[in-house]
Design an enzyme around this catalytic site. Structure first.
Site, PDB file in Angstrom:
ATOM      1  N   LYS A  56       0.866  -1.189   0.000  1.00 44.95           N
ATOM      2  CA  LYS A  56       0.000   0.000   0.000  1.00 44.95           C
ATOM      3  C   LYS A  56       0.900   1.236   0.000  1.00 44.95           C
ATOM      4  O   LYS A  56       1.620   1.482   0.960  1.00 44.95           O
ATOM      5  CB  LYS A  56      -0.904  -0.007   1.248  1.00 44.95           C
ATOM      6  CG  LYS A  56      -1.668   1.310   1.486  1.00 44.95           C
ATOM      7  CD  LYS A  56      -2.584   1.226   2.714  1.00 44.95           C
ATOM      8  CE  LYS A  56      -3.230   2.585   3.028  1.00 44.95           C
ATOM      9  NZ  LYS A  56      -4.048   2.566   4.258  1.00 44.95           N
ATOM     10  N   ASP A 104      -2.855  10.161   3.572  1.00 44.38           N
ATOM     11  CA  ASP A 104      -4.240   9.745   3.773  1.00 44.38           C
ATOM     12  C   ASP A 104      -4.983  10.769   4.629  1.00 44.38           C
ATOM     13  O   ASP A 104      -4.872  10.760   5.846  1.00 44.38           O
ATOM     14  CB  ASP A 104      -4.266   8.351   4.446  1.00 44.38           C
ATOM     15  CG  ASP A 104      -5.684   7.839   4.633  1.00 44.38           C
ATOM     16  OD1 ASP A 104      -6.619   8.432   4.059  1.00 44.38           O
ATOM     17  OD2 ASP A 104      -5.852   6.816   5.344  1.00 44.38           O
ATOM     18  N   LYS A 129     -10.452  12.637   8.196  1.00 48.59           N
ATOM     19  CA  LYS A 129      -9.924  12.288   9.521  1.00 48.59           C
ATOM     20  C   LYS A 129      -9.897  13.530  10.412  1.00 48.59           C
ATOM     21  O   LYS A 129      -9.840  14.647   9.898  1.00 48.59           O
ATOM     22  CB  LYS A 129      -8.485  11.784   9.377  1.00 48.59           C
ATOM     23  CG  LYS A 129      -8.350  10.411   8.755  1.00 48.59           C
ATOM     24  CD  LYS A 129      -6.882  10.003   8.697  1.00 48.59           C
ATOM     25  CE  LYS A 129      -6.715   8.627   8.084  1.00 48.59           C
ATOM     26  NZ  LYS A 129      -7.288   7.541   8.902  1.00 48.59           N
ATOM     27  N   ASP A 141       1.510   6.504   5.549  1.00 49.32           N
ATOM     28  CA  ASP A 141       0.556   5.518   5.051  1.00 49.32           C
ATOM     29  C   ASP A 141       1.074   4.782   3.809  1.00 49.32           C
ATOM     30  O   ASP A 141       0.376   3.945   3.239  1.00 49.32           O
ATOM     31  CB  ASP A 141      -0.800   6.196   4.786  1.00 49.32           C
ATOM     32  CG  ASP A 141      -1.977   5.266   5.014  1.00 49.32           C
ATOM     33  OD1 ASP A 141      -1.802   4.241   5.693  1.00 49.32           O
ATOM     34  OD2 ASP A 141      -3.069   5.559   4.488  1.00 49.32           O
ATOM     35  N   ASP A 191     -12.335   6.638   3.945  1.00 50.82           N
ATOM     36  CA  ASP A 191     -11.091   6.477   4.702  1.00 50.82           C
ATOM     37  C   ASP A 191     -10.626   5.015   4.720  1.00 50.82           C
ATOM     38  O   ASP A 191      -9.501   4.721   5.114  1.00 50.82           O
ATOM     39  CB  ASP A 191     -11.292   7.009   6.129  1.00 50.82           C
ATOM     40  CG  ASP A 191      -9.970   7.297   6.829  1.00 50.82           C
ATOM     41  OD1 ASP A 191      -8.929   7.300   6.140  1.00 50.82           O
ATOM     42  OD2 ASP A 191      -9.983   7.520   8.055  1.00 50.82           O
ATOM     43  N   GLU A 197      -9.543   3.313   2.384  1.00 52.44           N
ATOM     44  CA  GLU A 197      -9.086   3.399   0.995  1.00 52.44           C
ATOM     45  C   GLU A 197      -7.972   2.401   0.673  1.00 52.44           C
ATOM     46  O   GLU A 197      -7.806   2.010  -0.471  1.00 52.44           O
ATOM     47  CB  GLU A 197      -8.597   4.833   0.694  1.00 52.44           C
ATOM     48  CG  GLU A 197      -7.153   5.162   1.108  1.00 52.44           C
ATOM     49  CD  GLU A 197      -6.878   5.020   2.598  1.00 52.44           C
ATOM     50  OE1 GLU A 197      -7.830   5.127   3.392  1.00 52.44           O
ATOM     51  OE2 GLU A 197      -5.714   4.784   2.982  1.00 52.44           O
ATOM     52  N   ARG A 255      -7.601  -0.732   1.320  1.00 61.18           N
ATOM     53  CA  ARG A 255      -8.088  -2.007   0.784  1.00 61.18           C
ATOM     54  C   ARG A 255      -8.557  -1.863  -0.661  1.00 61.18           C
ATOM     55  O   ARG A 255      -8.532  -2.813  -1.423  1.00 61.18           O
ATOM     56  CB  ARG A 255      -9.183  -2.570   1.712  1.00 61.18           C
ATOM     57  CG  ARG A 255     -10.376  -1.690   1.869  1.00 61.18           C
ATOM     58  CD  ARG A 255     -11.198  -2.042   3.109  1.00 61.18           C
ATOM     59  NE  ARG A 255     -10.538  -1.605   4.344  1.00 61.18           N
ATOM     60  CZ  ARG A 255     -11.005  -1.822   5.562  1.00 61.18           C
ATOM     61  NH1 ARG A 255     -12.133  -2.500   5.728  1.00 61.18           N
ATOM     62  NH2 ARG A 255     -10.358  -1.410   6.637  1.00 61.18           N
TER      63      ARG A 255
END
Ligand code: BES
Ligand code: MG
Ligand code: ZN
Length: 497
Positions: free
Chosen positions: A256, A261, A268, A279, A338, A340, A342
């Site tokens: 990833k 993010d 967030k 991230d 959020d 995201e 996956r």
């Protein structure tokens, strides 16, 4: 980037090496190694006297400096000799490097601390020294004159082969730490792609980079959906390393690479949002592994895939309620923008499942805050579909000291990511088993029959400023703060380096 870059090996006696300090070890029962004994003699027996007087006990982590008119002597406690293992020597190396930096020693010499000359012992020593010497000072322009680096360590005795292997691996971990520590405006998807190309040139790998237009056209709806809200060019990065016959199934690493993010429309809270530059640490694990492979050129086949973008809330951003179609054709209901990670991994996992015949797939992602609730900053959460593969991961974890803990991927959990209006949804049941829901979602995109293990590294990929993740005492070779490069050593062990 700053870390020890010169690690030399010699068979010369320790006290004959010209350096700023020399280091030896002392076991709890008072034993000094043969190199230690001769150093003690030059100090007129000061160390043995200190031990007899109970001034120094040889306890693990203990460190005392003895002075004479020659180089200062650092004596490190090694604990009980029966408990002394590779992890102990990694810690010794880390503590020693940190001590050298605080003492402003540029070059130190050390023994191999009673290691019986085995390669893995030398490897662990090199890892400890280099990882412990790591500092990230790239942006401290005003304090430049106060910064200090350990430049050189000469190791007397032990395994030359182990040392140089450990050095390459540790340098790769430092490279990955740097990728994580650079801010989101530097470690962009384009930067990750360029670094992949550089590694590829060194390791004779084939590297392909798909930009937004290309990956959208081929049907990577997850990555395209998440990337819709940002102008920063997103990338899908593929690397192939063929180190042995093409008929040997490749080991596949997926990462990833979310370079920032914000949460997107499901934004967030502001507090700690800056940490979401980390991230992309899953992709740093993948690039760190490929960096080591490029240097060590093992006789294995490895394929790496990274989905990389920011998650922002621009006017074109994807929205809660949207339905996206992933590369394997499955439709995904987006309940929270959020979740995201996956979505972008769904395409990467589908892509490698379709185009390769993997021996197994590992994926790495800072996927869920929930894994921090479950395991804190101590262990990486793992789960997968193949018991043998999970066992392999656990064995490598024990060998490398990088802790993992398995979560169950039972059918009941898998049902929680099924959607009423699409094939799957990107959240499980609210407030429950969030980390497993992440794994259950990813499972939908791994072709059946391929052994797969998911690593949720959200708790272990970086250490916050308070130093909770890799407590200095527990992990002397960890950084004081920032990206850890955790699980790279585990993965290299598991893929057979
Ligand atoms: N990158 C985060 C996970 C994360 C959170 C990592 C905190 C490290 C520290 C991920 O994209 C995310 O936001 N996950 C959500 C999922 C949820 C909306 C189902 C989470 O964990 O809150
Ligand atoms: Mg998120
Ligand atoms: Zn994320």
């Amino acid at each position: 980037m700053a870390h020890l870059s010169k690690l030399n090996h010699t068979t010369d006696a320790l006290d004959s090496i010209k350096s700023d300090a020399i280091a030896i070890g002392l076991f709890e029962d008072g034993t000094l190694t043969s190199r230690g004994k001769s150093v003690d003699k030059t100090l007129n027996g000061q160390i043995s006297v200190a031990y007899k007087r109970n001034d120094i006990k040889g306890k693990e982590g203990e460190m005392e400096i003895f002075y004479s008119d020659q180089s200062p002597v650092i004596v490190i406690g090694l604990g009980k000799s029966k408990d002394f293992n590779n992890e102990s020597i990694r810690k010794v190396g880390g503590s020693l490097a940190k001590k050298a930096i605080t003492k402003k020693y540029t070059h130190i010499a050390c023994e191999n601390f009673g290691g019986k000359g085995t390669a893995d012992f030398g490897q662990a020593l090199a890892e400890g020294l280099i990882l412990g010497s790591y500092q990230f000072n790239d942006y401290l322009t005003k304090k430049k004159d106060e910064l200090f680096e350990l430049k050189k360590v000469t190791v007397s005795g032990g395994s030359h082969v182990g040392l140089s292997k450990g050095a390459e691996i540790a340098k790769s971990v430092c490279f990955a730490r740097d990728l994580g520590n650079h801010p989101g405006n530097v470690s962009t998807p384009s930067r990750l792609a360029n670094d992949a190309k550089k590694i590829g040139r060194k390791g004779k790998m084939k590297v392909s980079v798909f930009d937004r237009e290309k990956f959208t056209e081929i049907g990577m709806g997850g990555l395209a959906g998440v990337a819709a809200g940002t102008d920063e060019p997103p990338k899908f990065i593929l690397m192939e390393y063929w180190g042995t016959k093409k008929s040997v199934k490749p080991k596949v690493l997926v990462g990833k690479g979310l370079t920032f993010d914000s949460g997107g429309i499901s934004i967030k809270p502001a507090s700690k949002m800056d940490e979401m530059k980390f991230d992309m640490c899953g992709s740093a694990v993948v690039l760190g592994c490929m960096h080591a492979i490029a240097a060590l050129k093992p006789k294995i086949n490895v394929v790496a895939a990274i989905s990389s973008t920011e998650n922002m809330s621009g006017s074109k951003a994807y929205k809660p309620g949207d339905i996206l179609t992933a590369y394997n054709g499955k439709t995904i209901e987006v309940l929270n923008t959020d979740a995201e990670g996956r979505l972008i991994l769904a395409d990467a996992l589908s892509y490698v499942s379709k185009h390769y015949d993997p021996a197994f797939i590992f994926d790495f992602a800072t996927l869920t805050g929930a894994v921090i609730i479950a395991l804190g900053h101590i262990a990486t959460g793992i789960m997968g579909t193949d018991e043998k593969l999970i066992e392999k991961v656990k064995k490598s974890s024990a060998r490398t000291g990088e802790k993992v803990w398995e979560f169950p991927l039972w059918e009941e959990y898998c049902e929680q990511v099924q959607s009423r209006i699409a094939d799957v949804k990107n959240m499980g049941s609210p407030g429950q088993a969030g980390t497993i829901a992440g794994g259950a979602f990813l499972k939908e995109f791994v072709r059946e029959g391929i052994p797969w293990c998911h690593f949720d590294i959200a708790g272990t990929a970086w250490d916050d400023i308070a130093g909770t993740a890799w407590d200095d005492k527990e992990k002397p070779y960890g950084p004081k703060a920032g990206a850890t490069g955790n699980v790279i050593r585990l993965v290299l062990d598991a893929i057979g380096l």
